[in-house]
Design an enzyme around this catalytic site. Sequence first.
Site, PDB file in Angstrom:
ATOM      1  N   LYS A 177     -50.542 -24.296  44.940  1.00 11.61           N
ATOM      2  CA  LYS A 177     -49.737 -25.111  45.834  1.00 11.61           C
ATOM      3  C   LYS A 177     -49.066 -26.209  45.021  1.00 11.61           C
ATOM      4  CE  LYS A 177     -51.560 -28.893  47.573  1.00 11.61           C
ATOM      5  NZ  LYS A 177     -52.092 -29.915  46.659  1.00 11.61           N
ATOM      6  N   HIS A 269     -54.591 -27.547  52.653  1.00 15.58           N
ATOM      7  CA  HIS A 269     -56.022 -27.679  52.902  1.00 15.58           C
ATOM      8  C   HIS A 269     -56.334 -27.935  54.389  1.00 15.58           C
ATOM      9  CE1 HIS A 269     -55.766 -27.869  48.674  1.00 15.58           C
ATOM     10  NE2 HIS A 269     -55.671 -29.180  48.529  1.00 15.58           N
TER      11      HIS A 269
HETATM   12  C1  BG6 Z   1     -55.281 -31.463  45.838  1.00 11.88           C
HETATM   13  C2  BG6 Z   1     -54.321 -32.594  46.098  1.00 11.88           C
HETATM   14  O1  BG6 Z   1     -54.768 -30.250  46.299  1.00 11.88           O
HETATM   15  O2  BG6 Z   1     -56.510 -31.728  46.498  1.00 11.88           O
HETATM   16  C3  BG6 Z   1     -54.905 -33.899  45.613  1.00 11.88           C
HETATM   17  O3  BG6 Z   1     -53.101 -32.328  45.421  1.00 11.88           O
HETATM   18  C4  BG6 Z   1     -56.250 -34.126  46.237  1.00 11.88           C
HETATM   19  O4  BG6 Z   1     -54.051 -34.990  45.918  1.00 11.88           O
HETATM   20  C5  BG6 Z   1     -57.158 -32.906  46.046  1.00 11.88           C
HETATM   21  O5  BG6 Z   1     -56.844 -35.247  45.608  1.00 11.88           O
HETATM   22  C6  BG6 Z   1     -58.438 -33.047  46.831  1.00 11.88           C
HETATM   23  O6  BG6 Z   1     -59.297 -31.994  46.496  1.00 11.88           O
HETATM   24  P1  BG6 Z   1     -60.869 -32.168  46.593  1.00 11.88           P
HETATM   25  O7  BG6 Z   1     -61.425 -30.824  46.270  1.00 11.88           O
HETATM   26  O8  BG6 Z   1     -61.246 -33.226  45.598  1.00 11.88           O
HETATM   27  O9  BG6 Z   1     -61.151 -32.623  47.991  1.00 11.88           O
END
Ligand code: BG6
Length: 524
Positions: A177, A269
Amino acid sequence: METRQAMPFPSPTNSGAATCDFFAAGPLPPCTLVIFGASGDLTGRKLVPALYDLFRNNSLPQPGAVVGCGRTGFGHHSFRDELRRASHLGADELQRWPEFAANLFYQPLVYDEPASYQSLARFLLQLDKERGIGGNMVFYLATPPELYPVVATMLGRSGLSRQENGEKGWRRIVVEKPFGHDLDSAVLLDRTLHQSFEESQIFRIDHYLAKETVQNILMFRFANALFEPLWSRSYIDYVGIVAAESLGVEHRAGFYENAGVLRDMFQNHLHQLLALTAMEPPPQFEAQMVQDEKSKCFRSLKPLAPGTLHENLILGQYQAGSRDGESLPGYRQEPGVDKDSVTPTFAMMRVFIDNWRWRGVPFYLVSGKRLADKITRIVVQFKQVPHSLFKHVVGGPLVGNRLVLGIHPQEKISLTFLAKSPGAAACLQPVTMEFQYRQQFRGPSLDAYAKVLLDCIRGDHMLFWRQDGVELSWAFLSPILRRCESCTEPALPLHPYEAGSWGPEAAHDWLRLVLDDEMTGTQL
Ligand code: BG6
């Protein structure tokens, strides 16, 4: 009369569960993994530690190789040294590094130069022959997104993307992404990918899908009889989907300034978490059937009508603040950020899913940077009982049951219900039953990136986005983004909030619905 045999109560040994091979479901095919953007952050921080972990567990393809490509002029040895440094592995973890590093190679590349891809093709085919890999290749795009169309096109033109009836092995491409910037650019990106690759060759990554607790959502819902009958508007009051982060934008201003929280976290997400929570059961646990149900769910998202954004969306941007005595800069003071930036770093959105099961049930989606804590969870709030015979005991309505699927910091499932507290008087109080992953499953854990790499090598699309889902998700968000960014909805302010707090005041009433315990006694 039908007689039913009593089933023994399941114990860990007679649970009927299939025994699971931890790292691999069957042997992996041989394969070369080609990483574009090999000197970048993603390769060093995520991909190499994941690959090394798989190597130490004898779970990398054999034979196989990893080839890094990029603009930097590394040789194989300097590349190996660079990866060891960039992956930040501890000295005690590095014992088997030399053995692992012997599988790492580097090929310098000018991304838009056809001759570079001809050299790459020669190098890959030679390596493939020497190691007897059989032609299977995964091309992983760990580059900035603007290079995705360039690399995909060049792979097509050089012939590297072609799989000829399996004779020369399969070819796959992994795309991270963001899948475009809005609906139109997502369609365009997909068209470009499809000029060189078939849909079955394309793997669109969302690392949230590979988190154990996220994978468990469908298992929890559809392998247990207990909750699914209650999983609807008849019994559920609201659902909260939370991805609160304590980190700021870090060194990613270049990307984030043009993305903001809605593109960075919602169109991927949060939408996946929403789909997993709300979708109907597919006929079988099979990638295309699961994707079909997710797409139906995205298609049922009720558009936010013009003039109603302010009722359903709260945006914010962090300002200077502090946490545990440490001062934190505001977003506009972060390196690379415009001093007048209006990019939102916080959003809380109320959405509805217009179908039979969910009509009228609000889903609160929230994500923000530089909040008081990092918390990722899904909250399912059940309705109060229809009639309270304990009204005179508690002096008011009874609180509804609450189910929390915890993804971070604790991987857990907890269920809160009312119980009589001990003593002569009839008193009720909420109590919580909790299942903690780490207590129950003490073995090794499989990192999300290791999981997606394994699945891609195995050709399993279950934990990846399908293009129709991407487009449906953008079809919902793009009009909202357009209205926010063209300021055609003046009633929608960008609320400032202190770094290290629980976001803008304007969102606190909604936030309390999903983060009540955490907010009490902290920043409010
Ligand atoms: C990423 C985003 O996809 O996911 C980031 O680009 C974010 O900004 C991250 O910090 C969060 O992922 P996780 O696994 O740490 O919750």
